[in-house]
Design an enzyme around this catalytic site. Structure first.
Site, short mmCIF file in Angstrom:
data_model
loop_
_atom_site.label_atom_id
_atom_site.label_comp_id
_atom_site.label_asym_id
_atom_site.label_seq_id
_atom_site.Cartn_x
_atom_site.Cartn_y
_atom_site.Cartn_z
N ASP A 67 8.94 9.03 1.77
CA ASP A 67 7.88 9.50 2.65
C ASP A 67 7.81 8.74 3.96
O ASP A 67 8.46 7.71 4.13
CB ASP A 67 6.51 9.44 1.93
N ASN A 135 -4.66 6.06 -7.20
CA ASN A 135 -5.21 7.38 -7.57
C ASN A 135 -4.18 8.22 -8.33
O ASN A 135 -4.37 9.42 -8.53
CB ASN A 135 -5.66 8.14 -6.30
N HIS A 137 -1.01 8.79 -7.31
CA HIS A 137 -0.02 9.49 -6.48
C HIS A 137 1.38 8.88 -6.65
O HIS A 137 1.53 7.71 -6.98
CB HIS A 137 -0.45 9.58 -5.01
N GLU A 142 -0.67 13.66 -3.44
CA GLU A 142 -2.03 13.27 -3.77
C GLU A 142 -2.63 14.18 -4.84
O GLU A 142 -2.20 15.33 -5.00
CB GLU A 142 -2.90 13.32 -2.50
C1 F6R Z 1 5.55 4.54 -0.73
C2 F6R Z 1 5.00 5.49 -1.69
C3 F6R Z 1 3.72 5.24 -2.39
C4 F6R Z 1 3.57 3.84 -2.94
C5 F6R Z 1 2.22 3.66 -3.62
C6 F6R Z 1 2.02 2.25 -4.12
O1 F6R Z 1 6.78 5.00 -0.22
O2 F6R Z 1 5.62 6.48 -1.89
O3 F6R Z 1 3.59 6.18 -3.43
O4 F6R Z 1 4.61 3.60 -3.86
O5 F6R Z 1 1.20 3.98 -2.73
O6 F6R Z 1 1.95 1.38 -3.04
P1 F6R Z 1 1.96 -0.21 -3.22
O7 F6R Z 1 3.31 -0.53 -3.80
O8 F6R Z 1 1.80 -0.77 -1.85
O9 F6R Z 1 0.86 -0.54 -4.16
#
Ligand code: F6R
Length: 248
Positions: A67, A135, A137, A142
């Site tokens: 992403d 959450n 995701h 989302e």
């Molecule tokens: C990032 C992504 C997100 C993160 C998730 C956890 O490329 O796709 O899904 O993996 O938000 O983020 P952290 O590792 O910062 O807790």
């Protein structure tokens, strides 16, 4: 789902690094799916160290990131393209043209179609690294009434914006939209490693592993994947009944 619980984040990162290295040694032309965020940072520094020690080479590897924020160019220090460059690509021997991060500028609908075509033409992702949102995701898919089968433009959940505000000076600076691989794009990977650490992920992990499969917890769809390993530290596993995991 195989679920492994490690004593801490370093131990689970080491296991993930070993899996990536083994994948690349077995198939030097592997396609790796990559995530950004706090979770994979230690994994990436271990891959940099292994490359510099001559233990592995990424010369023939191609990478595809999940992403990117809308509106942040590759030179913006909070863009995911910049994150990948700094935390991984600069330290390994990968060819710049073999690294791919979705483009969150210009015409995002066209960028999403092109990125999905790129994934399809790549022959598929051999090993996908995932982090988990508080959450539930994955990528920036989302919670909501439906999930996407392919790369698309998404409006970020407020929970996600607030979580990610720690990387910016102020919440107002966190983009409201992003481009992300869809849950379908993620599910097409041959193998998946989902990494989660810390108590902030415990509820999402409980729902991902032990809850019903629902679009309200996008990661719960991963229960249907044929080769997924979930890597947790003690805190992230705190709400799981021990029947769901193996200690490593
Ligand atoms: C990032 C992504 C997100 C993160 C998730 C956890 O490329 O796709 O899904 O993996 O938000 O983020 P952290 O590792 O910062 O807790």
């Amino acid at each position: 789902m195989k679920v492994y619980v490690f004593k801490d984040h370093t131990a689970l990162s080491r296991y993930a690094a070993e899996r990536v290295i083994e994948q690349v040694k077995q198939k030097p032309t592997s396609n790796l799916g990559l995530a950004t965020g706090s979770t994979p940072m230690e994994l990436y520094s271990m891959l940099v160290a292994a490359t510099q020690a001559g233990e592995v080479s990424f010369k023939a590897v191609r990478t595809y990131n999940l992403d990117e924020y809308l509106g942040l160019g590759a030179d913006h220090h909070q863009s995911y393209a910049y994150f990948m460059q700094k935390n991984l690509f600069d330290g390994i021997d990968i060819l710049p043209e073999n690294t791919h991060v979705p483009v969150g500028v210009d015409d995002i609908s066209q960028a999403a179609v092109s990125y999905e075509a790129l994934l399809r033409d790549s022959g598929g992702i051999d090993l996908q690294i995932l982090g988990l949102g508080a959450n539930g995701h994955i990528g920036f898919n989302e919670p909501g009434p439906e999930l996407s089968n392919q790369t698309f433009k998404v409006t970020l959940d407020e929970v996600t914006r607030i979580d990610n505000a720690r990387f910016f000076n102020h919440l107002d600076e966190v983009p409201r939209e992003a481009i992300t691989m869809g849950v379908g794009s993620i599910m097409r990977a041959e193998k998946i490693l989902l990494m989660a650490s810390g108590s902030g992920k415990a509820d999402a992990i409980y729902k991902t592993v032990a809850g019903p499969i629902t679009t309200q917890v996008p990661a719960s769809l991963l229960q249907l994947h044929r080769d997924i390993t979930v890597l947790l530290d003690e805190a992230a596993a705190a709400q799981l009944d021990p029947q769901f995991y193996t200690r490593r």
